[in-house]
Design a protein around this motif. Structure first.
Motif, PDB file in Angstrom:
ATOM      1  N   ILE A 277      -8.721   5.116   6.188  1.00 40.79           N
ATOM      2  CA  ILE A 277      -9.485   5.369   4.961  1.00 40.79           C
ATOM      3  C   ILE A 277     -10.682   4.424   4.868  1.00 40.79           C
ATOM      4  N   PHE A 278     -10.460   3.167   5.248  1.00 39.86           N
ATOM      5  CA  PHE A 278     -11.529   2.175   5.230  1.00 39.86           C
ATOM      6  C   PHE A 278     -12.674   2.587   6.150  1.00 39.86           C
TER       7      PHE A 278
ATOM      8  N   ASP B  61      -4.431   2.836   5.682  1.00 40.78           N
ATOM      9  CA  ASP B  61      -5.477   2.052   5.025  1.00 40.78           C
ATOM     10  C   ASP B  61      -6.687   1.877   5.942  1.00 40.78           C
ATOM     11  N   THR B  62      -6.422   1.586   7.213  1.00 40.67           N
ATOM     12  CA  THR B  62      -7.510   1.352   8.166  1.00 40.67           C
ATOM     13  C   THR B  62      -8.360   2.606   8.350  1.00 40.67           C
TER      14      THR B  62
ATOM     15  N   ASN C 248      -0.134   4.097   1.078  1.00 42.92           N
ATOM     16  CA  ASN C 248      -0.563   4.953   2.193  1.00 42.92           C
ATOM     17  C   ASN C 248       0.406   4.825   3.378  1.00 42.92           C
TER      18      ASN C 248
ATOM     19  N   MET D  36     -11.731  -3.564   3.018  1.00 47.88           N
ATOM     20  CA  MET D  36     -10.454  -3.107   3.563  1.00 47.88           C
ATOM     21  C   MET D  36      -9.361  -3.113   2.493  1.00 47.88           C
TER      22      MET D  36
ATOM     23  N   ALA E 110      -8.800   0.010   0.205  1.00 47.71           N
ATOM     24  CA  ALA E 110      -8.384   1.307   0.745  1.00 47.71           C
ATOM     25  C   ALA E 110      -7.078   1.801   0.123  1.00 47.71           C
TER      26      ALA E 110
ATOM     27  N   GLU F 201     -14.626   5.469   4.648  1.00 43.33           N
ATOM     28  CA  GLU F 201     -15.539   4.984   3.603  1.00 43.33           C
ATOM     29  C   GLU F 201     -16.770   4.336   4.211  1.00 43.33           C
TER      30      GLU F 201
ATOM     31  N   SER G 135       0.825  -1.209   0.000  1.00 37.40           N
ATOM     32  CA  SER G 135       0.000   0.000   0.000  1.00 37.40           C
ATOM     33  C   SER G 135       0.860   1.261   0.000  1.00 37.40           C
TER      34      SER G 135
ATOM     35  N   GLN H 144     -15.572   6.394  -6.414  1.00 37.87           N
ATOM     36  CA  GLN H 144     -14.729   6.665  -5.246  1.00 37.87           C
ATOM     37  C   GLN H 144     -14.962   8.082  -4.742  1.00 37.87           C
TER      38      GLN H 144
ATOM     39  N   VAL I 266      -7.557   4.011  -3.088  1.00 37.90           N
ATOM     40  CA  VAL I 266      -8.428   5.186  -3.057  1.00 37.90           C
ATOM     41  C   VAL I 266      -7.726   6.440  -3.571  1.00 37.90           C
TER      42      VAL I 266
END
Length: 686
Positions: free
Chosen positions: A272-273, A269-270, A198, A292, A295, A276, A196, A242, A298
């Motif tokens: 952003i998840f 990631d968590t 992020n 998950m 993310a 959302e 990721s 998105q 995104v």
């Protein structure tokens, strides 16, 4: 053995099609990673989905096979077979009139892609067509048209996938190799991450946007037009959705997207998840799509959206969620044209088959006997049952019993660079041509009235400033196209640019003796050479064309030419249709010279008989005497009025755009039976 009988797909069609303006269709979009199916009630006139009855998508990863080999395996074939079976069973509760499907990218790449679709088609007994990238672009535009109320000339559709995106309008398409998947790799490289990318910092976002701006292709000028209205289409995983989720609006500007991106700066990631999830909970739409593992994609998706909007000067965009190409398939008029007679639908396939434990699925090609045209047609009508025997039945309402191949002849340009003495289309009383948008509305009216083809004539149509746009627009809304020209402006460049939007080109030449042509006013002493050169250019274009242009010749037979022999000229120039007209007298047009040009019925018949042998070679000769031509054409003047030959003079209707097609045509009259009797009802598609 067929999986389901044909009557399930087409039961009661003959009666329903003519008794109702709506029909229930079922379509399949068989793609690289899933099989999509929709059933909907469709308004035939407005080409709109009235109600969506069934909507489903099943994951079948055909593309995974191509990562290992160049062919689709037996196992994957069976997965697809089960998915289609389940969708058919689930949707069988609806009174479906007709079913059809398409296959896309993965089936173009796989060695046995065409044969895979052919086998599905044979097994389930409905047509499935392998589409080109250009057809997919058209489907995107058709989906946007169907879902929005944006006028054609202003509409630009934008469809973005993992590997590329494309923008389409009636003027053309713009492709770019940047997609959400490719941008994700850019983000990983920028963040020096193998997983990721992020969390992002502000300066990293700016750097990624700069890279994307540099990598994106320069858009064509038509995309930069400030009058454009942009419609984004895609699935729940698209770049547009998105922004819709996080921005909580399906309409947004570049500033809105930038604001959303800034909100995500520094998030894991968590985080952003969870954001959302919260936004989805507030919106209560498709919560199952929030995962998950998504993310990490995104910010790259939003970056691509923002960079492309800036690059293409898109000030505002509205998003409509779609299920593949299904919306377009339900409404596209070019895919659902009724036909007079059925044709064999043939899938061309290599001599390859599925190999797994010796299973052989398809060998060679698969021909399916079903009444359908060259693309795919699931709705078939026995139109012979619809034709009344009494010709007078058409007199009161010319369009009440529609011809399946009815042509409207639009004389869109009043000026001409020739001065033919026999000409019956000077339009001296016509003050102007229609402007571009009036012309678009007129073409829309033709299509809605049920016309099959529009023939652009003049004057000289190639002198019209908007002919190129009209040709493209006509094809976009499902009309066949033809032009009648003196060929003086038919350059190779013009043909290369406009040939893909023309089904038939007719060239006017009235004598094989250029001295006679010059005396008649047909050119300046070299018209035979101009005609021959034009035919050669069309033949050269046809060598590489996806759908070749049919070649037609128009000849007015006069006292100066009725003794000529055209056999060798026609055979050597590849003419497929020849219209020979007996010179016609029209008061106020050519009556001052008519007596010098006139021929008897016997002389005209001599001319016709001299060329009877041409039919042996496949050329269609369509001779027309004066009675054949009277009231057998649907003709439109440059200013948008129907006109008709009445007692050797013209009668004009009120403007079509003011009173409508039916009322305007009723004013001047049209004899459908005479149109058919003179051979006017024919197909231009190969």
């Amino acid at each position: 053995m067929k999986y389901l009988s044909t009557h399930l797909f087409n039961k009661g069609l003959h009666q329903r099609y003519f008794s109702s303006k709506t029909i229930i269709r079922r379509v399949f979009d068989i793609g690289s990673g899933s099989i999509k199916c929709q059933v909907a009630t469709v308004d035939l006139k407005k080409r709109k989905v009235i109600s969506l009855l069934y909507n489903d998508s099943r994951q079948v990863l055909f593309l995974s096979d191509l990562k290992k080999s160049s062919r689709i395996t037996w196992t994957k074939f069976q997965e697809g077979q089960k998915a289609i079976s389940d969708q058919l069973i689930e949707s069988s509760q609806f009174d479906v009139h007709s079913t059809a499907g398409i296959g896309t990218e993965v089936f173009r790449k796989a060695e046995n892609g065409a044969s895979t679709l052919a086998k599905y088609s044979q097994y389930f007994d409905f047509p499935i067509h392998l589409v080109s990238p250009q057809e997919e672009a058209r489907f995107g535009f058709e989906s946007a048209r169907c879902l929005s109320n944006v006028p054609y000339p202003r509409l630009v559709s934008w469809d973005c996938g993992a590997g590329s995106f494309q923008m389409s309008s009636w003027k053309g398409s713009h492709f770019d190799s940047q997609g959400s998947g490719t941008v994700y790799k850019t983000a990983q490289a920028l963040q020096n991450s193998s997983s990721s990318p992020n969390p992002f910092l502000g300066n990293s976002l700016d750097e990624m946007l700069n890279i994307l701006h540099h990598n994106l292709k320069t858009p064509p000028q038509w995309i930069l037009n400030k009058e454009n209205i942009f419609i984004g289409i895609g699935t729940s995983q698209s770049i547009f959705n998105q922004q819709r989720i996080l921005g909580m609006s399906d309409t947004f500007t570049p500033e809105d997207v930038h604001k959303t991106m800034n909100e995500l700066v520094g998030m894991s990631d968590t985080e952003i998840f969870h954001l959302e999830q919260m936004r989805f909970a507030e919106e209560i739409r498709n919560p199952h799509t929030v995962k998950m593992e998504n993310a990490q994609y995104v910010i790259p998706k939003l970056a691509l959206l923002l960079a492309a909007m800036r690059k293409c000067s898109i000030e505002r965009l509205k998003f409509y969620q779609t299920n593949g190409n299904c919306t377009a398939l339900l409404t596209d008029p070019q895919l659902w044209t009724p036909r007079l007679t059925g044709e064999t639908f043939t899938f061309s396939a290599r001599h390859t088959d599925f190999s797994k434990d010796g299973h052989s699925i398809v060998d060679g090609s698969c021909s399916i006997n079903s009444a359908q045209p060259l693309n795919f047609i699931a709705e078939e009508l026995d139109l012979k049952q619809q034709v009344p025997r009494d010709r007078s039945a058409y007199k009161d309402d010319a369009l009440s019993a529609k011809s399946n191949f009815l042509t409207v002849n639009w004389h869109l340009e009043k000026t001409c660079n020739y001065k033919c003495k026999f000409c019956f289309a000077h339009f001296e009383q016509t003050k102007r041509n229609l402007d571009l948008h009036e012309g678009f509305h007129l073409l829309d009216a033709f299509r809605e009235a049920g016309f099959y083809k529009v023939n652009f004539a003049g004057g000289e149509p190639l002198l019209n400033a908007y002919l190129d746009e009209y040709l493209k627009y006509s094809k976009m809304i499902g009309l066949k196209t033809s032009i009648i020209t003196n060929a003086t402006k038919l350059t190779q460049t013009w043909l290369d640019n406009n040939g893909p939007f023309i089904d038939q080109i007719g060239i006017s030449c009235d004598s094989l003796d250029d001295a006679v042509n010059k005396w008649l006013g047909r050119g300046f002493g070299n018209h035979v050479e101009i005609t021959t050169r034009a035919f050669q250019r069309v033949r050269e274009f046809n060598k590489t064309a996806a759908i070749p242009i049919k070649i037609k010749l128009n000849t007015v037979v006069t006292s100066k030419t009725y003794m000529e022999d055209w056999n060798m000229f026609l055979e050597s120039n590849g003419v497929t249709r020849w219209k020979a007209f007996k010179v016609l007298k029209i008061k106020g047009e050519n009556d001052h010279i008519y007596d010098e040009l006139a021929i008897t019925d016997e002389q005209f018949q001599q001319f016709v008989d001299r060329h009877r042998s041409l039919k042996v070679g496949g050329l269609v000769m369509a001779p027309e005497d004066n009675d054949d031509m009277t009231e057998s054409y649907v003709m439109v003047s440059p200013d948008g009025r129907f006109y008709q030959n009445k007692n050797s003079s013209y009668k004009f209707s009120e403007p079509i755009l003011q009173v409508g097609v039916k009322d305007a045509l009723d004013e001047v009259g049209f004899d459908l039976a005479k149109f058919r009797a003179r051979g006017g009802e024919y197909q231009v598609q190969h």
